[in-house]
Design a protein around this motif. Sequence first.
Motif, PDB file in Angstrom:
ATOM      1  N   ALA A   1      -0.645  -1.568   3.995  1.00  0.00           N
ATOM      2  CA  ALA A   1      -1.927  -1.369   3.299  1.00  0.00           C
ATOM      3  C   ALA A   1      -3.101  -1.549   4.256  1.00  0.00           C
ATOM      4  CB  ALA A   1      -2.046  -2.344   2.136  1.00  0.00           C
TER       5      ALA A   1
ATOM      6  N   GLY B   1       0.826  -1.215   0.000  1.00  0.00           N
ATOM      7  CA  GLY B   1       0.000   0.000   0.000  1.00  0.00           C
ATOM      8  C   GLY B   1       0.853   1.255   0.000  1.00  0.00           C
ATOM      9  N   ALA B   2       1.913   1.251  -0.809  1.00  0.00           N
ATOM     10  CA  ALA B   2       2.831   2.400  -0.811  1.00  0.00           C
ATOM     11  C   ALA B   2       2.599   3.311  -2.012  1.00  0.00           C
ATOM     12  CB  ALA B   2       4.272   1.903  -0.773  1.00  0.00           C
TER      13      ALA B   2
ATOM     14  N   GLY C   1      -0.855   7.108  13.920  1.00  0.00           N
ATOM     15  CA  GLY C   1      -1.497   8.382  14.253  1.00  0.00           C
ATOM     16  C   GLY C   1      -2.363   8.825  13.092  1.00  0.00           C
TER      17      GLY C   1
ATOM     18  N   GLY D   1      -6.210   3.199  15.292  1.00  0.00           N
ATOM     19  CA  GLY D   1      -6.150   3.852  16.603  1.00  0.00           C
ATOM     20  C   GLY D   1      -7.087   3.282  17.639  1.00  0.00           C
TER      21      GLY D   1
ATOM     22  N   ASN E   1      -0.903   3.694 -10.829  1.00  0.00           N
ATOM     23  CA  ASN E   1      -0.592   4.315  -9.531  1.00  0.00           C
ATOM     24  C   ASN E   1       0.784   3.883  -9.031  1.00  0.00           C
ATOM     25  OD1 ASN E   1      -3.116   5.379  -9.634  1.00  0.00           O
ATOM     26  ND2 ASN E   1      -3.949   4.253  -7.882  1.00  0.00           N
TER      27      ASN E   1
ATOM     28  N   THR F   1      -5.256  11.329   4.324  1.00  0.00           N
ATOM     29  CA  THR F   1      -4.912  10.406   3.234  1.00  0.00           C
ATOM     30  C   THR F   1      -6.180  10.078   2.445  1.00  0.00           C
ATOM     31  OG1 THR F   1      -5.343   8.455   4.570  1.00  0.00           O
ATOM     32  CG2 THR F   1      -3.087   9.299   4.636  1.00  0.00           C
TER      33      THR F   1
ATOM     34  N   ALA G   1      -0.398  -6.423  -6.574  1.00  0.00           N
ATOM     35  CA  ALA G   1      -1.339  -7.424  -6.045  1.00  0.00           C
ATOM     36  C   ALA G   1      -2.515  -6.694  -5.427  1.00  0.00           C
ATOM     37  CB  ALA G   1      -0.691  -8.310  -4.986  1.00  0.00           C
ATOM     38  N   ASP G   2      -3.703  -7.141  -5.770  1.00  0.00           N
ATOM     39  CA  ASP G   2      -4.884  -6.717  -5.030  1.00  0.00           C
ATOM     40  C   ASP G   2      -4.930  -7.614  -3.794  1.00  0.00           C
ATOM     41  OD1 ASP G   2      -7.416  -6.477  -3.920  1.00  0.00           O
ATOM     42  OD2 ASP G   2      -8.380  -6.103  -5.846  1.00  0.00           O
ATOM     43  N   LEU G   3      -4.786  -6.997  -2.643  1.00  0.00           N
ATOM     44  CA  LEU G   3      -4.639  -7.784  -1.406  1.00  0.00           C
ATOM     45  C   LEU G   3      -5.940  -8.452  -0.957  1.00  0.00           C
ATOM     46  CD1 LEU G   3      -2.235  -5.392   0.549  1.00  0.00           C
ATOM     47  CD2 LEU G   3      -1.627  -7.460  -0.711  1.00  0.00           C
ATOM     48  N   THR G   4      -7.039  -8.177  -1.662  1.00  0.00           N
ATOM     49  CA  THR G   4      -8.264  -8.935  -1.367  1.00  0.00           C
ATOM     50  C   THR G   4      -8.230 -10.285  -2.091  1.00  0.00           C
ATOM     51  OG1 THR G   4      -9.502  -8.013  -3.234  1.00  0.00           O
ATOM     52  CG2 THR G   4      -9.722  -6.864  -1.116  1.00  0.00           C
TER      53      THR G   4
ATOM     54  N   VAL H   1      -8.234  -7.436   3.853  1.00  0.00           N
ATOM     55  CA  VAL H   1      -7.052  -6.592   3.623  1.00  0.00           C
ATOM     56  C   VAL H   1      -6.299  -6.285   4.920  1.00  0.00           C
ATOM     57  CG1 VAL H   1      -6.264  -4.308   2.837  1.00  0.00           C
ATOM     58  CG2 VAL H   1      -7.958  -5.582   1.503  1.00  0.00           C
TER      59      VAL H   1
ATOM     60  N   GLY I   1      -0.429   8.012   0.491  1.00  0.00           N
ATOM     61  CA  GLY I   1      -0.549   8.189   1.931  1.00  0.00           C
ATOM     62  C   GLY I   1       0.695   7.832   2.737  1.00  0.00           C
ATOM     63  N   ILE I   2       0.458   7.165   3.865  1.00  0.00           N
ATOM     64  CA  ILE I   2       1.525   6.869   4.820  1.00  0.00           C
ATOM     65  C   ILE I   2       2.546   5.903   4.198  1.00  0.00           C
ATOM     66  CG2 ILE I   2       1.990   5.835   7.092  1.00  0.00           C
ATOM     67  CD1 ILE I   2      -0.943   6.739   7.853  1.00  0.00           C
ATOM     68  N   GLY I   3       2.052   4.923   3.443  1.00  0.00           N
ATOM     69  CA  GLY I   3       2.959   3.953   2.814  1.00  0.00           C
ATOM     70  C   GLY I   3       3.888   4.618   1.815  1.00  0.00           C
TER      71      GLY I   3
HETATM   72  N1  LIG Z   1      -4.644   7.884   7.819  1.00  0.00           N
HETATM   73  C1  LIG Z   1      -4.903   7.661   9.103  1.00  0.00           C
HETATM   74  O1  LIG Z   1      -5.371   8.561   9.830  1.00  0.00           O
HETATM   75  C2  LIG Z   1      -4.606   6.320   9.692  1.00  0.00           C
HETATM   76  C3  LIG Z   1      -4.785   6.151  11.070  1.00  0.00           C
HETATM   77  C4  LIG Z   1      -4.508   4.920  11.634  1.00  0.00           C
HETATM   78  C5  LIG Z   1      -4.045   3.883  10.834  1.00  0.00           C
HETATM   79  N2  LIG Z   1      -3.891   4.067   9.491  1.00  0.00           N
HETATM   80  C6  LIG Z   1      -3.377   2.940   8.696  1.00  0.00           C
HETATM   81  O2  LIG Z   1      -2.275   3.382   7.940  1.00  0.00           O
HETATM   82  C7  LIG Z   1      -2.138   2.555   6.778  1.00  0.00           C
HETATM   83  C8  LIG Z   1      -1.998   3.414   5.543  1.00  0.00           C
HETATM   84  O3  LIG Z   1      -3.242   4.077   5.299  1.00  0.00           O
HETATM   85  P1  LIG Z   1      -3.343   5.535   4.682  1.00  0.00           P
HETATM   86  O4  LIG Z   1      -4.090   6.355   5.645  1.00  0.00           O
HETATM   87  O5  LIG Z   1      -2.019   5.982   4.199  1.00  0.00           O
HETATM   88  O6  LIG Z   1      -4.369   5.274   3.496  1.00  0.00           O
HETATM   89  P2  LIG Z   1      -4.242   5.360   1.914  1.00  0.00           P
HETATM   90  O7  LIG Z   1      -3.521   6.580   1.484  1.00  0.00           O
HETATM   91  O8  LIG Z   1      -5.620   5.142   1.417  1.00  0.00           O
HETATM   92  O9  LIG Z   1      -3.315   4.126   1.590  1.00  0.00           O
HETATM   93  C9  LIG Z   1      -3.767   2.841   1.666  1.00  0.00           C
HETATM   94  C10 LIG Z   1      -2.908   2.009   0.761  1.00  0.00           C
HETATM   95  O10 LIG Z   1      -3.383   0.660   0.801  1.00  0.00           O
HETATM   96  C11 LIG Z   1      -3.643   0.239  -0.517  1.00  0.00           C
HETATM   97  N3  LIG Z   1      -4.729  -0.702  -0.610  1.00  0.00           N
HETATM   98  C12 LIG Z   1      -5.984  -0.588  -0.143  1.00  0.00           C
HETATM   99  N4  LIG Z   1      -6.715  -1.668  -0.475  1.00  0.00           N
HETATM  100  C13 LIG Z   1      -5.892  -2.468  -1.171  1.00  0.00           C
HETATM  101  C14 LIG Z   1      -6.055  -3.711  -1.823  1.00  0.00           C
HETATM  102  N5  LIG Z   1      -7.216  -4.338  -1.836  1.00  0.00           N
HETATM  103  N6  LIG Z   1      -5.001  -4.243  -2.451  1.00  0.00           N
HETATM  104  C15 LIG Z   1      -3.833  -3.615  -2.496  1.00  0.00           C
HETATM  105  N7  LIG Z   1      -3.599  -2.420  -1.911  1.00  0.00           N
HETATM  106  C16 LIG Z   1      -4.625  -1.857  -1.270  1.00  0.00           C
HETATM  107  C17 LIG Z   1      -3.985   1.506  -1.274  1.00  0.00           C
HETATM  108  O11 LIG Z   1      -3.816   1.267  -2.652  1.00  0.00           O
HETATM  109  P3  LIG Z   1      -4.650   2.047  -3.781  1.00  0.00           P
HETATM  110  O12 LIG Z   1      -3.813   3.236  -4.106  1.00  0.00           O
HETATM  111  O13 LIG Z   1      -4.721   1.060  -4.885  1.00  0.00           O
HETATM  112  O14 LIG Z   1      -5.987   2.405  -3.181  1.00  0.00           O
HETATM  113  C18 LIG Z   1      -2.987   2.472  -0.688  1.00  0.00           C
HETATM  114  O15 LIG Z   1      -1.725   2.343  -1.295  1.00  0.00           O
HETATM  115  C19 LIG Z   1      -3.387   1.658   6.763  1.00  0.00           C
HETATM  116  O16 LIG Z   1      -3.049   0.391   7.301  1.00  0.00           O
HETATM  117  C20 LIG Z   1      -4.344   2.378   7.683  1.00  0.00           C
HETATM  118  O17 LIG Z   1      -5.265   1.485   8.243  1.00  0.00           O
HETATM  119  C21 LIG Z   1      -4.154   5.267   8.900  1.00  0.00           C
END
Ligand SMILES: NC(=O)c1ccc[n+]([C@@H]2O[C@H](COP(=O)([O-])OP(=O)(O)OC[C@H]3O[C@@H](n4cnc5c(N)ncnc54)[C@H](OP(=O)(O)O)[C@@H]3O)[C@@H](O)[C@H]2O)c1
Length: 292
Positions: free
Chosen positions: A90, A10-11, A191, A140, A39, A195, A61-64, A110, A14-16
């Motif tokens: 992810a 999931g890089a 935190g 959180g 992407n 995203t 890979a679609d992680l589903t 996922v 966002g955070i990744g």
């Molecule tokens: N943002 C927050 O406030 C927050 C708080 C607590 C924890 N988190 C955790 O931090 C991590 C990163 O999240 P983020 O906030 O940075 O969100 P994000 O920007 O939406 O990133 C999520 C990443 O996961 C990928 N992903 C989602 N579903 C997928 C699938 N079926 N197969 C493959 N890749 C998939 C997305 O790919 P696509 O580009 O293809 O969608 C994206 O690269 C997650 O584990 C989230 O639960 C976030």
Amino acid sequence: MQDKITLITGATSGIGFQTALTLAKMGAQVIVTGRSKPNAEEAVAKIKNVSGNARVDFLLADLTKQAEIRTLVESFRQKYPRLDVLINNAGLVEPERRLTEDGIEAIFSVNTVAPFLLTHLLMDSLKASVSPRVITVTGGNVVPINLDNLQGEKSFLSLNTYSHAKTCMMALMYEFSLREKGVAINVCFPGGASTNMTASIKPEMAPTILKLIWPIFKWITRPDNGKSAAKAARSSIYLAASPEVAGVTSAYYDTNSKLTAWPPAVLDTTTRENLWEIVSRLSGIKQNNALA
Ligand SMILES: NC(=O)c1ccc[n+]([C@@H]2O[C@H](COP(=O)([O-])OP(=O)(O)OC[C@H]3O[C@@H](n4cnc5c(N)ncnc54)[C@H](OP(=O)(O)O)[C@@H]3O)[C@@H](O)[C@H]2O)c1
């Protein structure tokens, strides 16, 4: 990190993305995973451009889809001699309950099943590293584990199901760390950050408590050009790269990279073992960790 091979799920955003960018700046070889080729290509080009590091690539890979996870791992093994750092970053929230092609609820798939399966399948590559590290990113809100509602069969509310899936993942990674002593397996909370995931959250997906502070939530997660995501990437980067945590395993770190006690929800051994059995079955991993 010059000689380290790192894989971050999931890089593409966002955070990744911020985690991958920083590790690339530190000189690591970075493999980004995503589900969309355009992407992933865009993310790799940006990371190479900003970091000046050419050793950045992607695997799709679609992680589903467990078949795609297995194909990703095969491709990884063919290309790379070992894996030094795996970051299960992810995450997914969706408004409605949906079953994947494997017949598993998508949020659970996922956030819980995919990191469990990927970590299992990459274990040989990790063990080929002198100091392997696995980091999994959690949410959180930690909630009690209900083995009868793992996939929202009895009750589903997007963010509650997400928090439950993340708690299950924490329990599995804690259990993993007790079973695999040669690999450092830790969990971190990033935190809050602005995203795609936080932008996708609508009031109807949220529990009452979040609805009550909706304007505050929206303000905290307002678009900021990746600034809060870069901050939220720090604990993953710390666990991936810092010499301070070399050899540290079975640990849970907060958004400030501070060692934190595991929450009671993951400490019940019987629940963890039952969960391990269920997810082993759902992911096709046999009890002896061999591939099904
Ligand atoms: N943002 C927050 O406030 C927050 C708080 C607590 C924890 N988190 C955790 O931090 C991590 C990163 O999240 P983020 O906030 O940075 O969100 P994000 O920007 O939406 O990133 C999520 C990443 O996961 C990928 N992903 C989602 N579903 C997928 C699938 N079926 N197969 C493959 N890749 C998939 C997305 O790919 P696509 O580009 O293809 O969608 C994206 O690269 C997650 O584990 C989230 O639960 C976030």
